[in-house]
Write a protein that holds these residues in place. Structure first.
Motif, PDB file in Angstrom:
ATOM      1  N   SER A  46       0.883  -1.061  -0.039  1.00 38.80           N
ATOM      2  CA  SER A  46       0.004  -0.013   0.051  1.00 38.80           C
ATOM      3  C   SER A  46       0.835   1.229  -0.014  1.00 38.80           C
ATOM      4  N   ASP A 174      -5.828  -0.792  -4.494  1.00 43.61           N
ATOM      5  CA  ASP A 174      -5.202  -1.495  -3.464  1.00 43.61           C
ATOM      6  C   ASP A 174      -6.106  -2.484  -2.604  1.00 43.61           C
ATOM      7  N   GLU A 175      -6.133  -3.701  -3.224  1.00 49.96           N
ATOM      8  CA  GLU A 175      -6.887  -4.640  -2.814  1.00 49.96           C
ATOM      9  C   GLU A 175      -8.377  -4.620  -2.738  1.00 49.96           C
TER      10      GLU A 175
HETATM   11 MG   LIG Z   1      -2.171  -2.781   2.314  1.00 44.42          MG
END
Ligand SMILES: [Mg+2]
Ligand SMILES: Nc1ncnc2c1ncn2[C@@H]1O[C@H](COP(=O)(O)OP(=O)(O)O)[C@@H](O)[C@H]1O
Lengths: 253, 283, 296
Positions: A46, A174-175
């Protein structure tokens, strides 16, 4: 510089106070491809993608060295127009974060802040973006409803539509599917497949099947280091580093 | 638990009753005096001296206005009421045994800013200013400027006095309302175009008292009644005063008390011509 | 250690019920006290209003006397004065307060915030007579010098009241802006919105229910404020013809006259208190309605 490279990162290191979260990372992100970042929790994925659109500026006490070259300039330089940068390099977050506004106003938000006021033009952008995000058919008859009433998967696609409405070049995700159920996840993955024709996409995931399904290239991070970066097939089937092998075969992480 | 609440309630009520009784009681060397805020500061001077002369006694002086003071006496919550006006017929009707006694005479000074060139007003001009018929200082020999009228609030004894004596019962019109002598004096001292009214005992160098019909609100002019805007200050009791109340009133009317009031800027009732007949109420 | 039984303990049960009872008692007595006050005001004021009729609200002549038939009982200018003073203060205080809140929540460095937030909260505890005194010696002479007239005026009340409601608006709005999920802000910034666009289009709307609540509380304080207004408003019972003209409010008028009032006059003041109560209920109701509409 190689025409097929969208973003070129050179010797990037990042510290939160005394803690070094990224260690000397160099990587070239290809244009109009999906690049996956994998690695165990806390390895800096991240942090890495936030560096690409300067979202780490919001955190106090951050120190960054190295270069991130985009469109021929180092975007880490102080004189970068961060607003324009973020318009071109947009981000979708792990947790869907639609604004507490109507569906329409969520998608129209970006164009509006960038100066588009014409009602007709906004309508077209909203419809176009929702179609690209494969959400139009589900919400076309309730655009004025609160976005917070959508399901989690719909909310995430709305966030993608919201981003597409400002016509970015690069999508950082991000995910994006980690908070979603399998059906919603597969919808997002289908969407990525469509989107990569027009956009450069960087997706963080800790789901290796997902990386294998959607990404052409994959980078493996561990404890702030970039351990290995290769085509997805190579990385999963012929890892060069022992640690990569351990991770992709599920020996740790 | 359920039984505790009534017990507490009773305890509180008993405590309140005891406290109340203690306050109103005169026999225990305590005297309640309440009423006019114009009389209050003078009564406090008297109270201090009285306490020194009679060790062990306490005189409590409270404001609240003439009406409240008279009501308090009528209801028996105060032994002496202070009033800056005569007792009204309606009050006598409610409390037939009320006994007023004049203790001093107070002039009501019409005050203006020291920079204001106007030094004299007639009674009629004064009335017209407060009823809104005269609105510019040049109508009474001053400069061309709107008159800023400052009144006391409804119910104030000083306002009552002006309404009765100057307005002859007519109504005030216009102007602002301030709720104390000090506030009015300060406002007039700051505002060149203002006019207000305060007890003549409270006039100081920050303001200028104008002559009314040629008479300045001086001691002599008030005593000989040539300065017309004046009223008597009264102590009011329920029935003939007794005990500590009677002692306090006798002290007030005696040489010592009158000297104190005189030093305080009031006109001694013994110096005043044709003092109110009600003085005969005391023995 | 002894084996614990699963049997309920009598003592613990009794303790629990006792605590519950005490809490209940507190709640009941608080509510009862409020209803007692309301009942008292209405029982004193309502008969008067019924006797005086609608002219009580519509007539402009206020000449109170102890007996009903001798007086004139019109509070229209006072009612209007209360509304003018309140809405003006809200109109000035809200933008200022929200601007301060945005600064504190979003812009001020933590060190600045650590100093400012407690000081602003402390301002909320300053007695109103102090604000009134400040108004009297600073604001009122200034207005008189600049604009003529008395100085004590609608405008002076606006200035003082808006200062007085600032702490309420600032502290509650700051909290509600800081409570906006960071995701909203990140989402907006990540699309290339500027900080100001993010604040204006995302943060403030998302915090709007808290901001509106702060304005409602501020309004309550403004319309209920007595002492400070009494000192700077001029208290003239007439509809002001300019913002530099004196004005009277329900609270100030009640406070001015309560000390002397007897008979019908006293009842009339209770009736004014009742009107004030009803006005506050209506305004609060409307504001709540407005805030519910906004939240999607
Ligand atoms: Mg993360
Ligand atoms: N704002 C921050 N302040 C201090 N440390 C942080 C901050 N954000 C992340 N970190 C640390 O940096 C490391 C990398 O975090 P992150 O990039 O979120 O990991 P990942 O996304 O790979 O799970 C972690 O050890 C985390 O604790």
């Amino acid at each position: 510089m190689d025409d097929n490279v969208e973003i070129s990162v050179k010797n990037l290191s990042l510290w939160f106070g005394k803690f070094q979260a990224l260690k000397n990372i160099s990587i070239a992100i290809p244009k109009n491809e999906v690049t996956a970042l994998i690695g165990p929790s806390g390895c800096g994925k991240s942090t890495f993608i936030k560096t690409l659109d300067r979202m780490n500026d919001l955190v106090d006490n951050v120190r960054i060295t190295g270069e991130v070259i985009y469109k021929g300039r180092n975007i880490l330089d102080d004189d970068t127009d961060v607003v324009q940068l973020r318009k071109e390099i947009g981000m979708v977050f792990q947790k869907p974060n639609p604004f507490p506004k109507s569906i329409y106003d969520n998608v129209a938000y970006g164009p509006r802040v960038h100066g588009i006021k014409d009602r007709k033009a906004l309508n077209d952008i909203v419809e176009g973006s929702l179609r690209k995000a494969a959400l139009w058919d589900e919400v076309s008859d309730r655009l004025n409803e609160s976005a917070l009433r959508l399901s989690g998967g719909q909310q995430q696609r709305l966030c993608i539509a919201r981003l597409l409405a400002v016509e970015p070049n690069v999508l950082l995700m991000d995910e994006p599917a980690s908070a979603l159920d399998p059906i919603a996840t597969s919808k997002i993955e289908d969407l990525l497949y469509e989107l990569k024709r027009e956009y450069t996409i960087i997706i963080v995931t800790h789901n290796m099947q997902q990386a294998a399904r959607v990404a052409t290239h994959t980078a493996f991070f561990l404890l702030g280091e970039l351990i290995e970066y290769a085509s997805t097939i190579d990385l999963f089937e012929r890892p060069r580093d022992k640690r990569t092998e351990d991770y992709v075969t599920g020996k740790f992480g | 638990m359920k039984r505790l609440f009534p017990i507490l309630l009773v305890a509180v009520l008993v405590a309140a009753a005891v406290f109340e009784a203690g306050c109103a009681s005169n026999s225990a060397g305590k005297l309640q005096v309440a009423g006019s805020t114009s009389v209050q500061p003078h009564a406090e001077v008297l109270a201090r001296a009285f306490q020194q002369n009679n060790s062990g006694t306490r005189v409590y002086v409270q404001g609240g206005g003439s009406s409240a003071g008279i009501q308090a006496v009528g209801e028996g919550t105060a032994a002496i009421g202070m009033s800056s006006r005569a007792v009204k017929a309606s009050e006598i009707a409610t409390y037939p045994t009320l006994k007023p006694v004049a203790i001093a005479v107070d002039g009501i000074a019409m005050i203006v800013n020291p920079k204001n060139p106007v030094n004299n007003l007639t009674m009629n001009q004064t009335r017209d200013i407060f009823t809104g018929n005269i609105t510019n200082w040049n109508q009474v020999g001053g400069s061309d400027a709107t008159i800023n009228v400052i009144n006391r609030e409804q119910g104030s004894g000083t306002r009552d006095g002006v309404q009765t004596i100057v307005l002859k019962g007519g109504n005030f019109a216009g102007g602002i309302v301030l709720s104390s002598t000090g506030a009015i004096r300060t406002a007039v001292s700051q505002d060149v175009n203002a006019i207000g009214y305060i007890s003549s005992a409270e006039v100081d160098s920050s303001v200028k008292a104008v002559n009314i019909d040629g008479a300045a609100p001086t001691y002599d002019n008030i005593a000989n009644r040539s300065y017309k805007i004046q009223r008597d200050f009264f102590f009011v009791t329920k029935g003939d005063p007794s005990g500590l109340a009677s002692q306090f009133i006798n002290f007030t009317l005696g040489a010592g008390g009158q000297a104190l009031l005189k030093a305080d800027g009031l006109v001694s009732i013994s110096d005043a011509q044709n003092a109110s007949m009600t003085t005969s109420a005391t023995k | 250690m002894a084996v614990r039984t699963l049997k309920r303990s009598r003592i613990k049960d009794a303790k629990g019920t006792t605590i519950e009872l005490i809490l209940l008692l507190c709640a009941v007595s608080a509510v009862a006290a409020i209803f007692l006050i309301i009942w008292f005001i209405f029982s004193e004021g309502l008969p008067f209003v019924l006797e005086a009729g609608p002219q009580f609200l519509t007539s402009s002549i206020w000449l109170p006397t102890d007996s009903f038939s001798d007086g004139s009982w019109g509070i229209f200018p006072i009612l209007v004065g209360s509304l003018i003073v309140t809405f003006g203060a809200i109109g000035i205080g809200t933008p200022l307060g929200v601007a301060c809140a945005v600064f504190l929540a979003e812009i001020a460095p933590p060190a600045v915030r650590r100093v400012l937030v407690p000081s602003i909260n402390a301002l909320a505890g300053v007695p109103s007579v102090v604000y009134g005194f400040f108004g009297l010696v600073v604001i009122v002479p200034w207005i008189r010098g600049q604009f003529g007239g008395f100085g004590t005026s609608v405008f002076a009340s606006w200035v003082i009241l808006s200062i007085m409601i600032l702490p309420t608006i600032i502290s509650i709005s700051t909290d509600s802006i800081r409570a906006v999920p960071r995701e909203y802000k990140e989402g907006s910034l990540a699309m290339g919105a500027t900080q100001w666009q993010t604040i204006r289009s995302v943060m403030i709307p998302a915090a709007s229910s808290g901001i509106i609540a702060s304005v409602i509380l501020g309004m309550g304080r403004a319309i209920g404020e007595t002492m400070a207004v009494l000192m700077v408003a001029g208290n003239a019972v007439s509809i002001p013809n300019s913002i530099f003209a004196p004005v009277s409010t329900l609270t100030a008028q009640i406070a001015l006259e309560m000390g002397y009032a007897a008979g019908a006059h006293r009842q009339a003041l209770f009736a004014m208190g009742m009107v004030l109560f009803v006005v506050i209920m209506i305004l609060t109701g409307l504001a709540n309605l407005a805030s519910r509409r906004r939240v999607t």
